[in-house]
Design a protein around this motif. Structure first.
Motif, PDB file in Angstrom:
ATOM      1  N   ARG A 217       3.466   4.260  -7.556  1.00 32.55           N
ATOM      2  CA  ARG A 217       2.605   3.269  -6.910  1.00 32.55           C
ATOM      3  C   ARG A 217       1.118   3.616  -7.032  1.00 32.55           C
ATOM      4  O   ARG A 217       0.263   2.864  -6.565  1.00 32.55           O
ATOM      5  N   ALA A 218       0.820   4.748  -7.669  1.00 31.50           N
ATOM      6  CA  ALA A 218      -0.574   5.102  -7.919  1.00 31.50           C
ATOM      7  C   ALA A 218      -1.046   4.574  -9.271  1.00 31.50           C
ATOM      8  O   ALA A 218      -2.102   4.953  -9.750  1.00 31.50           O
ATOM      9  N   THR A 219      -0.258   3.723  -9.890  1.00 35.91           N
ATOM     10  CA  THR A 219      -0.702   3.111 -11.141  1.00 35.91           C
ATOM     11  C   THR A 219      -1.575   1.905 -10.831  1.00 35.91           C
ATOM     12  O   THR A 219      -1.456   1.277  -9.785  1.00 35.91           O
ATOM     13  N   SER A 220      -2.466   1.607 -11.728  1.00 33.15           N
ATOM     14  CA  SER A 220      -3.307   0.427 -11.594  1.00 33.15           C
ATOM     15  C   SER A 220      -3.730  -0.015 -12.982  1.00 33.15           C
ATOM     16  O   SER A 220      -3.728   0.770 -13.933  1.00 33.15           O
ATOM     17  N   GLN A 221      -4.071  -1.283 -13.092  1.00 34.62           N
ATOM     18  CA  GLN A 221      -4.516  -1.840 -14.364  1.00 34.62           C
ATOM     19  C   GLN A 221      -5.941  -2.350 -14.194  1.00 34.62           C
ATOM     20  O   GLN A 221      -6.215  -3.164 -13.316  1.00 34.62           O
ATOM     21  N   THR A 222      -6.843  -1.855 -15.022  1.00 31.13           N
ATOM     22  CA  THR A 222      -8.241  -2.243 -14.913  1.00 31.13           C
ATOM     23  C   THR A 222      -8.490  -3.525 -15.692  1.00 31.13           C
ATOM     24  O   THR A 222      -8.196  -3.605 -16.881  1.00 31.13           O
ATOM     25  N   VAL A 223      -9.008  -4.524 -14.987  1.00 36.91           N
ATOM     26  CA  VAL A 223      -9.339  -5.807 -15.606  1.00 36.91           C
ATOM     27  C   VAL A 223     -10.817  -6.075 -15.351  1.00 36.91           C
ATOM     28  O   VAL A 223     -11.247  -6.228 -14.201  1.00 36.91           O
ATOM     29  N   ASP A 224     -11.601  -6.096 -16.414  1.00 36.12           N
ATOM     30  CA  ASP A 224     -13.052  -6.314 -16.309  1.00 36.12           C
ATOM     31  C   ASP A 224     -13.697  -5.390 -15.287  1.00 36.12           C
ATOM     32  O   ASP A 224     -14.528  -5.796 -14.462  1.00 36.12           O
ATOM     33  N   GLY A 225     -13.291  -4.129 -15.315  1.00 39.00           N
ATOM     34  CA  GLY A 225     -13.900  -3.121 -14.457  1.00 39.00           C
ATOM     35  C   GLY A 225     -13.293  -2.983 -13.080  1.00 39.00           C
ATOM     36  O   GLY A 225     -13.688  -2.091 -12.319  1.00 39.00           O
ATOM     37  N   ALA A 226     -12.336  -3.833 -12.734  1.00 39.28           N
ATOM     38  CA  ALA A 226     -11.716  -3.775 -11.399  1.00 39.28           C
ATOM     39  C   ALA A 226     -10.287  -3.250 -11.508  1.00 39.28           C
ATOM     40  O   ALA A 226      -9.469  -3.815 -12.239  1.00 39.28           O
ATOM     41  N   PRO A 227      -9.955  -2.162 -10.798  1.00 34.26           N
ATOM     42  CA  PRO A 227      -8.594  -1.619 -10.848  1.00 34.26           C
ATOM     43  C   PRO A 227      -7.649  -2.384  -9.927  1.00 34.26           C
ATOM     44  O   PRO A 227      -7.785  -2.330  -8.704  1.00 34.26           O
ATOM     45  N   PHE A 228      -6.689  -3.095 -10.509  1.00 36.01           N
ATOM     46  CA  PHE A 228      -5.682  -3.828  -9.735  1.00 36.01           C
ATOM     47  C   PHE A 228      -4.439  -2.950  -9.599  1.00 36.01           C
ATOM     48  O   PHE A 228      -3.840  -2.560 -10.606  1.00 36.01           O
ATOM     49  N   GLY A 229      -4.052  -2.664  -8.368  1.00 39.78           N
ATOM     50  CA  GLY A 229      -2.900  -1.808  -8.145  1.00 39.78           C
ATOM     51  C   GLY A 229      -1.894  -2.435  -7.209  1.00 39.78           C
ATOM     52  O   GLY A 229      -1.598  -3.629  -7.288  1.00 39.78           O
ATOM     53  N   TYR A 230      -1.383  -1.632  -6.274  1.00 37.37           N
ATOM     54  CA  TYR A 230      -0.362  -2.080  -5.322  1.00 37.37           C
ATOM     55  C   TYR A 230      -0.961  -2.329  -3.950  1.00 37.37           C
ATOM     56  O   TYR A 230      -0.356  -2.030  -2.927  1.00 37.37           O
ATOM     57  N   GLY A 231      -2.150  -2.896  -3.930  1.00 41.37           N
ATOM     58  CA  GLY A 231      -2.792  -3.175  -2.662  1.00 41.37           C
ATOM     59  C   GLY A 231      -3.753  -2.068  -2.266  1.00 41.37           C
ATOM     60  O   GLY A 231      -3.797  -0.992  -2.868  1.00 41.37           O
TER      61      GLY A 231
END
Length: 390
Positions: free
Chosen positions: A64-78
């Motif tokens: 759950r510490a994974t995240s995907q960066t989209v245009d500089g913003a890290p989207f994760g699990y909240g």
């Protein structure tokens, strides 16, 4: 420097930081799960001199510490705030020389719905009332209910994390949580620990680990550092009652980057009645370098409420407190049901040591909570491999 989500500036693990297990000797250790608990376990066990293999059933390390960066913003699990002086931060500081970009929400910019700021600047009387309520942990007061909800990521936290929030020591991580997991994975890679993704463990019995593809191999000690559901399956035969008293706490989340900043200069809005909160991470964490807002909203579950119903309620919450947000969305991620943490009668890390199994994760008993519980139980398991050697 970050390459492929890993920190290439990591240094070798210091031999003085971890304690060699009693009795010495190298053991073959299989860690099931490559989330924060699994990576922490592997770091401590490797430095203690054991031969470690980490197995992860998904394609990516970090759990759950994974995240995907989209245009500089890290989207994760909240939204999850990192405790500045907690076990996880201390571990990351030890293995990586690259400073972390941390920024804490300011109490004078956190608005409690119907109550004003957590720390009002121009209302001496209200400021004194809030300060007294927080100091005395007056749980019936809205300001304590609201800040405890934020400190506990959806489950009211009245301990160390609430105190840390008041002292601005709960922080938004500038690199995202994937950056933390990447640093840990990079340190393990540097010392030659094998980490295998897409490996689903189906059973663990007397040191024999069986994978879904039919492969089996022997291990002196197995550390279950996976999620609660997977751990229940793997312990179903050996100790079916062990996790019966542990329950999940679920939330719904909406994360969205915007062209506008509907919260203005506010760092966040907390609503204890709705059991929800929203932070504008672009206001809290300037290292994100976002022109517009980045809303991260969380709503806790209510008894008898469905996940989709809760997600709809969260959207209405945002409509009220961040008016017009939906018309300015650049990117968003909605999650109807996310396991924020667990509660109940949690087992100790060595509850199954007689079976050659140790436990690590947020669902394992610890003096800490959330990500710090994962790191701390990983430390306990990794430093005490000898307890489970058969």
């Amino acid at each position: 420097m970050m390459e492929g989500g890993r920190d290439t500036t990591s240094k070798h693990l210091p031999t003085t930081f971890w304690v060699t297990p009693r009795g010495g000797g190298m053991a073959r250790v299989t860690v099931v799960g490559a989330g924060l608990a699994g990576l922490a376990t592997a770091l401590y066990a490797t430095t203690a001199g054991h031969h470690v293999v980490v197995l992860e059933r998904s394609e990516r390390l970090g759990g759950r510490a994974t995240s995907q960066t989209v245009d500089g913003a890290p989207f994760g699990y909240g939204l999850h705030l990192l405790l500045k002086n907690g076990p996880l931060r201390k571990l990351v500081k030890t293995i990586s020389r690259l400073p972390m970009a941390l920024a804490a929400p300011r109490n004078d910019r956190l608005l409690v719905h119907g109550q004003g700021m957590v720390r009002p600047r121009n209302d001496v009387k209200r400021a004194a009332l809030h300060r007294r309520a927080l100091r005395n942990l007056e749980r019936g007061t809205p300001v304590v209910q609201a800040t405890a909800l934020l400190a506990g990521s959806g489950l009211a936290e009245h301990g160390a994390r609430l105190t840390a929030l008041q002292k601005q020591r709960l922080c938004v991580v500038g690199e995202g949580w994937a950056g933390i997991a990447g640093r840990m994975a990079s340190a393990l890679d540097e010392v030659g620990v094998l980490m295998e993704p897409t490996c689903t463990v189906t059973s663990v019995e007397q040191g024999r680990v069986t994978l879904a593809d039919g492969r089996t191999f022997e291990s002196d000690v197995v550390v279950l550092a996976c999620g609660l559901t997977h751990a229940r399956r793997l312990l179903a035969d050996a100790n079916p009652a062990l996790l019966a008293g542990v329950e999940t706490v679920c939330v719904s989340t909406i994360d969205a980057t915007l062209r506008s900043r509907p919260l203005g200069e506010l760092h966040g809005v907390l609503d204890p009645e709705e059991q929800a909160y929203v932070l504008d991470l672009s206001n809290v964490q300037p290292r994100l370098h976002l022109e517009g807002g980045y809303l991260s909203a969380v709503m806790a579950e209510r008894e008898g409420e469905g996940a989709e119903e809760r997600l709809e309620r969260l959207e209405r919450f945002l409509d009220r407190h961040a008016p017009g947000w939906s018309g300015h969305v650049l990117h968003q991620r909605r999650q109807a049901k996310v396991v924020a943490q667990t509660t109940g009668d949690k087992p100790t890390y060595d509850a199954c040591a007689d079976l050659g199994i140790l436990l690590a994760g947020e669902w394992v008993a610890s003096e800490h909570t959330l990500a710090d519980a994962a790191a701390e139980t990983g430390r306990l398991a990794g430093q005490n491999i000898a307890k489970a050697v058969r």
